[in-house]
Design a protein around this motif. Structure first.
Motif, PDB file in Angstrom:
ATOM      1  N   THR A 289       0.852  -1.259  -0.073  1.00  0.00           N
ATOM      2  CA  THR A 289      -0.120   0.108   0.080  1.00  0.00           C
ATOM      3  C   THR A 289       0.878   1.216  -0.035  1.00  0.00           C
ATOM      4  O   THR A 289       0.610   2.012  -0.537  1.00  0.00           O
ATOM      5  CB  THR A 289      -0.907  -0.142   1.356  1.00  0.00           C
ATOM      6  OG1 THR A 289      -1.457  -1.017   1.112  1.00  0.00           O
ATOM      7  CG2 THR A 289      -1.938   1.200   1.342  1.00  0.00           C
ATOM      8  N   ASP A 290       1.903   1.402   0.817  1.00  0.00           N
ATOM      9  CA  ASP A 290       2.750   2.659   0.769  1.00  0.00           C
ATOM     10  C   ASP A 290       3.550   2.791  -0.517  1.00  0.00           C
ATOM     11  O   ASP A 290       3.843   3.788  -1.047  1.00  0.00           O
ATOM     12  CB  ASP A 290       3.713   2.388   1.976  1.00  0.00           C
ATOM     13  CG  ASP A 290       4.585   1.121   1.877  1.00  0.00           C
ATOM     14  OD1 ASP A 290       4.162   0.108   1.261  1.00  0.00           O
ATOM     15  OD2 ASP A 290       5.711   1.031   2.628  1.00  0.00           O
ATOM     16  N   GLU A 291       3.623   1.540  -1.088  1.00  0.00           N
ATOM     17  CA  GLU A 291       4.464   1.753  -2.451  1.00  0.00           C
ATOM     18  C   GLU A 291       3.466   2.227  -3.355  1.00  0.00           C
ATOM     19  O   GLU A 291       3.717   3.301  -4.303  1.00  0.00           O
ATOM     20  CB  GLU A 291       5.033   0.321  -2.859  1.00  0.00           C
ATOM     21  CG  GLU A 291       5.649   0.495  -4.290  1.00  0.00           C
ATOM     22  CD  GLU A 291       6.930   1.196  -4.295  1.00  0.00           C
ATOM     23  OE1 GLU A 291       7.458   1.252  -5.438  1.00  0.00           O
ATOM     24  OE2 GLU A 291       7.522   1.406  -3.275  1.00  0.00           O
TER      25      GLU A 291
ATOM     26  N   THR B 167       9.221   6.936 -17.135  1.00  0.00           N
ATOM     27  CA  THR B 167       8.857   5.645 -16.426  1.00  0.00           C
ATOM     28  C   THR B 167       8.707   4.593 -17.678  1.00  0.00           C
ATOM     29  O   THR B 167       8.625   4.997 -18.951  1.00  0.00           O
ATOM     30  CB  THR B 167       7.819   5.628 -15.661  1.00  0.00           C
ATOM     31  OG1 THR B 167       6.567   5.948 -16.229  1.00  0.00           O
ATOM     32  CG2 THR B 167       8.127   6.702 -14.420  1.00  0.00           C
TER      33      THR B 167
ATOM     34  N   GLY C  26       1.143   4.247  -2.742  1.00  0.00           N
ATOM     35  CA  GLY C  26       0.729   5.861  -2.411  1.00  0.00           C
ATOM     36  C   GLY C  26       1.785   6.368  -3.011  1.00  0.00           C
ATOM     37  O   GLY C  26       1.603   7.647  -3.234  1.00  0.00           O
ATOM     38  N   ARG C  27       3.269   6.329  -2.956  1.00  0.00           N
ATOM     39  CA  ARG C  27       4.005   6.993  -3.449  1.00  0.00           C
ATOM     40  C   ARG C  27       4.231   7.138  -5.025  1.00  0.00           C
ATOM     41  O   ARG C  27       4.553   8.073  -5.555  1.00  0.00           O
ATOM     42  CB  ARG C  27       5.764   6.182  -3.222  1.00  0.00           C
ATOM     43  CG  ARG C  27       6.078   6.429  -1.539  1.00  0.00           C
ATOM     44  CD  ARG C  27       7.581   5.998  -1.438  1.00  0.00           C
ATOM     45  NE  ARG C  27       7.688   4.602  -1.653  1.00  0.00           N
ATOM     46  CZ  ARG C  27       7.620   3.743  -0.687  1.00  0.00           C
ATOM     47  NH1 ARG C  27       7.409   4.042   0.549  1.00  0.00           N
ATOM     48  NH2 ARG C  27       7.759   2.324  -0.972  1.00  0.00           N
ATOM     49  N   TRP C  28       3.447   6.298  -5.691  1.00  0.00           N
ATOM     50  CA  TRP C  28       3.146   6.205  -7.206  1.00  0.00           C
ATOM     51  C   TRP C  28       2.065   6.689  -7.487  1.00  0.00           C
ATOM     52  O   TRP C  28       1.553   6.418  -8.725  1.00  0.00           O
ATOM     53  CB  TRP C  28       3.755   4.956  -7.608  1.00  0.00           C
ATOM     54  CG  TRP C  28       5.209   4.714  -7.605  1.00  0.00           C
ATOM     55  CD1 TRP C  28       5.862   4.381  -6.716  1.00  0.00           C
ATOM     56  CD2 TRP C  28       6.224   5.047  -8.787  1.00  0.00           C
ATOM     57  NE1 TRP C  28       7.315   3.893  -7.160  1.00  0.00           N
ATOM     58  CE2 TRP C  28       7.503   4.586  -8.226  1.00  0.00           C
ATOM     59  CE3 TRP C  28       6.055   5.750  -9.949  1.00  0.00           C
ATOM     60  CZ2 TRP C  28       8.588   4.951  -9.075  1.00  0.00           C
ATOM     61  CZ3 TRP C  28       7.129   5.840 -10.589  1.00  0.00           C
ATOM     62  CH2 TRP C  28       8.381   5.408 -10.184  1.00  0.00           C
ATOM     63  N   ARG C  29       1.195   7.295  -6.824  1.00  0.00           N
ATOM     64  CA  ARG C  29      -0.276   7.576  -7.131  1.00  0.00           C
ATOM     65  C   ARG C  29      -0.379   8.675  -8.324  1.00  0.00           C
ATOM     66  O   ARG C  29      -1.478   8.446  -8.987  1.00  0.00           O
ATOM     67  CB  ARG C  29      -0.957   8.197  -5.879  1.00  0.00           C
ATOM     68  CG  ARG C  29      -0.386   9.505  -5.341  1.00  0.00           C
ATOM     69  CD  ARG C  29      -1.146   9.940  -4.037  1.00  0.00           C
ATOM     70  NE  ARG C  29      -0.762  11.243  -3.628  1.00  0.00           N
ATOM     71  CZ  ARG C  29       0.309  11.133  -2.700  1.00  0.00           C
ATOM     72  NH1 ARG C  29       0.987  10.304  -2.337  1.00  0.00           N
ATOM     73  NH2 ARG C  29       0.612  12.605  -2.216  1.00  0.00           N
TER      74      ARG C  29
ATOM     75  N   THR D  27      11.826  -1.369  -6.534  1.00  0.00           N
ATOM     76  CA  THR D  27      12.992  -1.578  -5.373  1.00  0.00           C
ATOM     77  C   THR D  27      12.554  -2.813  -4.812  1.00  0.00           C
ATOM     78  O   THR D  27      13.497  -3.436  -3.937  1.00  0.00           O
ATOM     79  CB  THR D  27      12.633  -0.377  -4.256  1.00  0.00           C
ATOM     80  OG1 THR D  27      11.538  -0.150  -3.963  1.00  0.00           O
ATOM     81  CG2 THR D  27      13.191   0.734  -5.162  1.00  0.00           C
TER      82      THR D  27
ATOM     83  N   ILE E  15       6.892   1.612 -10.345  1.00  0.00           N
ATOM     84  CA  ILE E  15       6.059   1.210  -9.200  1.00  0.00           C
ATOM     85  C   ILE E  15       6.595  -0.204  -8.991  1.00  0.00           C
ATOM     86  O   ILE E  15       6.844  -1.093  -9.697  1.00  0.00           O
ATOM     87  CB  ILE E  15       4.716   1.191  -9.169  1.00  0.00           C
ATOM     88  CG1 ILE E  15       4.007   0.719  -7.792  1.00  0.00           C
ATOM     89  CG2 ILE E  15       4.189   0.224 -10.271  1.00  0.00           C
ATOM     90  CD1 ILE E  15       2.330   0.855  -7.861  1.00  0.00           C
TER      91      ILE E  15
END
Length: 814
Positions: free
Chosen positions: A197-199, A212, A201-204, A240, A237
């Protein structure tokens, strides 16, 4: 047919789709879960509920596909739902397959769409092998189930989860992202599955210009496949978390328009994929496109072909008609299979001129490539329009070569091009330019607007060339001789001779560019302020050949600067007067009412006052307060506010405040005092109006008699409660010649606190008085140690935004 059995792959069970499990998940050990804490049991419960939710979702998607098959049977057999259900069950038993597999087969035969083509293509490529029918059914079930789940999903997030669950996991993928493409080439993450979920959110949101993998697929409008992150070199996304995983990003579009990007991730390096898998992925991208499109399907054209349903084009047509350049409104023209074939010219504006001489009516309604077949030539105009329609990113180019066929002969022209998408239509604007005429016209307008005249003087022959604008600046007829530079002093004001001399020496003797400003005295007696600039023209041996330059009429600029300087001087004088006036007003107000006052000597009663001046000196007003012990030992408390600001309001405040003090020694009640003060305001001042509240406190009886003249009521704080006193009647001071004021008596108790204030404490431009008073009562309930702290806290937490001065009196019964 039978469904392939893979761990995690959906399988058919009693006609519904349920997740297959090779073995139950191992229970967490007591040590891992934290012995005696119960965390292990809680984690197991959460995992079990998640599996049940996934199973329920999969079953729902399977039921949706079966219901679609029942609908096909109802239409073909002309029967009811119950009979269709019985027929489906009977056919499944006879065929030895599950109802889900049979439902997928029925829908494939009825649809004849991309999913059907994928399944049939796989059968053909297997050349009749034994497993062909079984694998084809498995592909059909997966794709149809994913399609049913997507259609039943409420948003793109649910679509992504359905695609991963039903169609991509069997292909080995472990994550998927669905991006929507903005008109500015930005990307927004509309749905995802398999990523933390946090990943996600960073790529929203991916702004335009950020490279990309999805952006590359959008720019190239074709699928991009990379074996691993190191091979791609582009961020995206989840890279990492899994840098060695392979990826596929492909456009999701319909009718030539790209609505977004489907990005699929694999846990390991991506090997070359078979054509069957590529076709499946393309079918999933098309499914995503229909989901992102969010619009009705296609409408049939008069030729039997189709174009995308579009909204009313009247506004775009009006926009095109308002342009001064030729413009075309284009709408997409699609083949029966849904592919973009051409653009239809919906409207040509009134400035449109066809190179072949055709009328606007002949061009309107025609296909772009039929009317202008050279659009696909070297200029690639059609490709530019196609790209704008696909991505929504505008295209603009200067001096683009356009070619049209005139009498079967290519005719080229240079034009500035602008292509932009508006909804589902495209606006094409161009401006054809003749370079020579354009430059000449530009120079002519520049000289006219700038009042500039050019010249060139041949040093060897003495020949002087002026343009028409320079003759006009000098006030000379075009048939007269131009003035040489060396004679410039004779045509200028005598006081400018030194300036002109320095200019001529710099140009003629030092041979360097120079400029000067002088006053030109014309033959008609008019004096103009002129700036001249000149440069020498030298040969290879540094010998002067000519001098060329320009004169510019700067009279308007000169007189503007003079007027501006005078205005600045006048403004500075006015500001100085206003500052002095405001300073005197502020000094007068502070002399009478300091921000804080020494405590009054009154046993059993504590009194505190506060005065907060306006932040701007120009806003200094007529707020005033007074707290005084009368000869009767009663205490008069008074707060008032004179209408207006400045020195007039301050002097009126002084009159009313001193009058109230003088009247109070008579021993009259607050109502009578306000009546007398009203007479003072009405007769003894120049049209002054004010509000006030007056109270007389009796220390022996602990009572407060008070009255008001159009002022806000006092606030009583008793215990943990803060309320306003009853609003007694009373008109503002100075409005009428004679009036009476109602009195009210309040019995006060030990510990009570009473507040009197002016509107500068509570007034806000965006709130009503009632809401402002409610906020004051909320702040007044905040407990404090002393009365002084309470008044300071009220001033600190005041949300007033009128920049008005404020008076505040507080009394507390001990």
């Amino acid at each position: 047919m039978s469904t392939p059995e893979h761990v995690g792959e959906p399988v058919a069970d009693d006609g519904l789709l349920t997740p297959a499990r090779s073995s139950p998940a191992p229970a967490p050990s007591r040590q891992a879960a934290g012995e005696g804490t119960g965390l292990g049991r809680l984690a197991a419960t959460v995992e079990r509920l998640r599996n049940e939710i996934r199973a329920a979702q999969a079953a729902a998607d399977g039921r949706a596909l079966i219901e679609l098959a029942k609908g096909v049977l109802i239409e073909r057999l002309q029967c009811g739902p119950a009979v269709a259900a019985q027929q489906l069950a009977a056919l499944a038993d006879e065929s030895g397959v599950s109802q889900l597999e049979l439902a997928a087969d029925i829908v494939n035969q009825a649809a004849h769409d991309h999913v059907t083509d994928v399944a049939n293509h796989f059968v053909q490529r297997t050349n009749g092998e034994a497993s062909a029918a079984e694998d084809s059914a498995s592909i059909g079930v997966r794709l149809r189930t994913a399609e049913s789940g997507a259609l039943a999903a409420g948003d793109t997030q649910a679509v992504a989860e359905s695609l991963l669950e039903h169609a991509l996991t069997p292909l080995g993928a472990n994550a998927v992202a669905v991006w929507t493409a903005g008109s500015d080439a930005s990307l927004t993450l509309a749905g995802h599955a398999g990523f933390p979920t946090d990943e996600a959110g960073r790529w929203r949101y991916v702004p335009p210009g950020v490279s990309t993998l999805a952006r590359q697929a959008l720019a190239e409008r074709q699928a991009v496949r990379v074996a691993s992150w190191s091979a791609a070199g582009l961020p995206s996304i989840g890279w990492t978390q899994n840098p060695s995983g392979g990826r596929v990003a492909l456009p999701a579009g319909t009718g030539g328009r790209v609505h977004g990007i489907l990005e699929i991730c694999w846990p390991g390096p991506l090997e070359p994929q078979s054509p069957q898998i590529v076709r499946q992925i393309e079918a999933l991208a098309e499914l995503c496109a229909h989901t992102l499109e969010g619009r009705p399907g296609a409408a049939v054209s008069p030729r039997g072909q189709s174009w995308t349903t579009r909204p009313d084009l009247s506004e775009l047509v009006e926009l095109a008609e308002g342009l001064y350049d030729p413009a075309l409104v284009l709408v997409p023209f699609l083949e029966p299979e849904g592919r973009l074939a051409d653009f239809r010219i919906h409207h040509a504006n009134s400035h449109f001129v066809d190179p072949a001489g055709r009328s606007r009516s002949a061009v309107n309604g025609a296909l772009l490539l039929e009317a202008y077949p050279m659009a696909v030539g070297g200029s690639e105009l059609f490709e530019k329009i196609e790209r704008v329609y696909a991505t929504g990113e505008p295209f603009r180019a200067q001096r683009m070569t356009l070619t049209a066929l005139v009498d079967q002969v290519p005719l080229a022209s240079v034009a500035d091009i602008s292509v932009s998408r508006h909804g589902s239509s495209v606006l094409l604007i161009w401006r054809v330019e003749d370079e020579t005429a354009r430059l000449a016209n530009l120079l002519q307008h520049a000289q006219r607007l700038g009042r500039i005249g050019g010249f060139e003087e041949n040093v060897a022959t003495g020949e002087i060339t002026w343009n028409d604008q320079l003759f006009d600046l000098y006030g000379r007829a075009p048939n007269t001789s131009p003035v040489p530079l060396e004679e410039l002093t004779a045509h200028a004001h005598p006081d400018d001779a030194v300036t002109i001399g320095r200019f001529l020496r710099a140009v003629l003797h030092h041979r360097r560019p120079a400029s000067a400003a002088f006053r030109l005295q014309r033959p008609d007696g008019v004096t103009r302020h002129i700036r001249v600039i000149a440069e020498p023209v030298l040969d290879a041996d540094h010998r002067m050949l000519a001098v060329r330059g320009a004169y510019q009429d700067i009279s308007a600029q000169h007189w503007t600067e003079v007027a501006l300087a005078a205005t600045r001087d006048q403004l500075a004088h006015t500001e100085q007067q206003a500052a002095e006036r405001n300073r005197m007003t502020l000094q007068l107000q502070h002399a009478i009412m300091p921000p804080a006052q020494a405590p009054l000597d009154s046993p059993g009663l504590q009194i505190a006052v506060r005065y907060r001046p306006a932040e701007s000196e120009s806003m200094v007003g007529g707020d005033w307060y007074d707290a005084v012990v009368l000869p009767s030992k009663k205490i008069m408390l008074c707060v008032g506010d004179v209408a207006g600001h400045g020195i007039e309001a301050a002097t009126s405040m002084v009159v009313l405040r001193n009058a109230m003090r003088g009247l109070a020694v008579t021993g009259a009640g607050p109502g009578q005092l306000l009546s007398w003060l009203n007479t003072v305001a009405h007769y003894l001042t120049e049209h002054v109006t004010a509000t006030a509240v007056c109270g007389l406190y009796d220390p022996e009886q602990h009572t407060l008699r008070w009255a008001r003249a159009g002022h806000l009521p006092p606030v009583l704080i008793r215990g943990q409660k803060a309320t306003t006193l009853r609003t007694v009647s009373g008109i503002l001071l100075g409005a009428l010649s004679e009036t009476t004021y109602e009195e009210e008596e309040l019995q006060m108790e030990p510990g009570d606190t009473l507040l009197m204030y002016t509107d500068g404490l509570v007034e806000r431009r965006d709130q009503s008085v009632q809401d402002s008073l409610a906020q004051l009562l909320t702040n007044a309930r905040i407990p404090t140690t002393t009365l002084e702290q309470r008044l300071d806290g009220l001033l600190t937490h005041s949300k007033s935004d009128t920049d008005d001065d404020t008076c505040l009196i507080g009394i507390q019964v001990l």
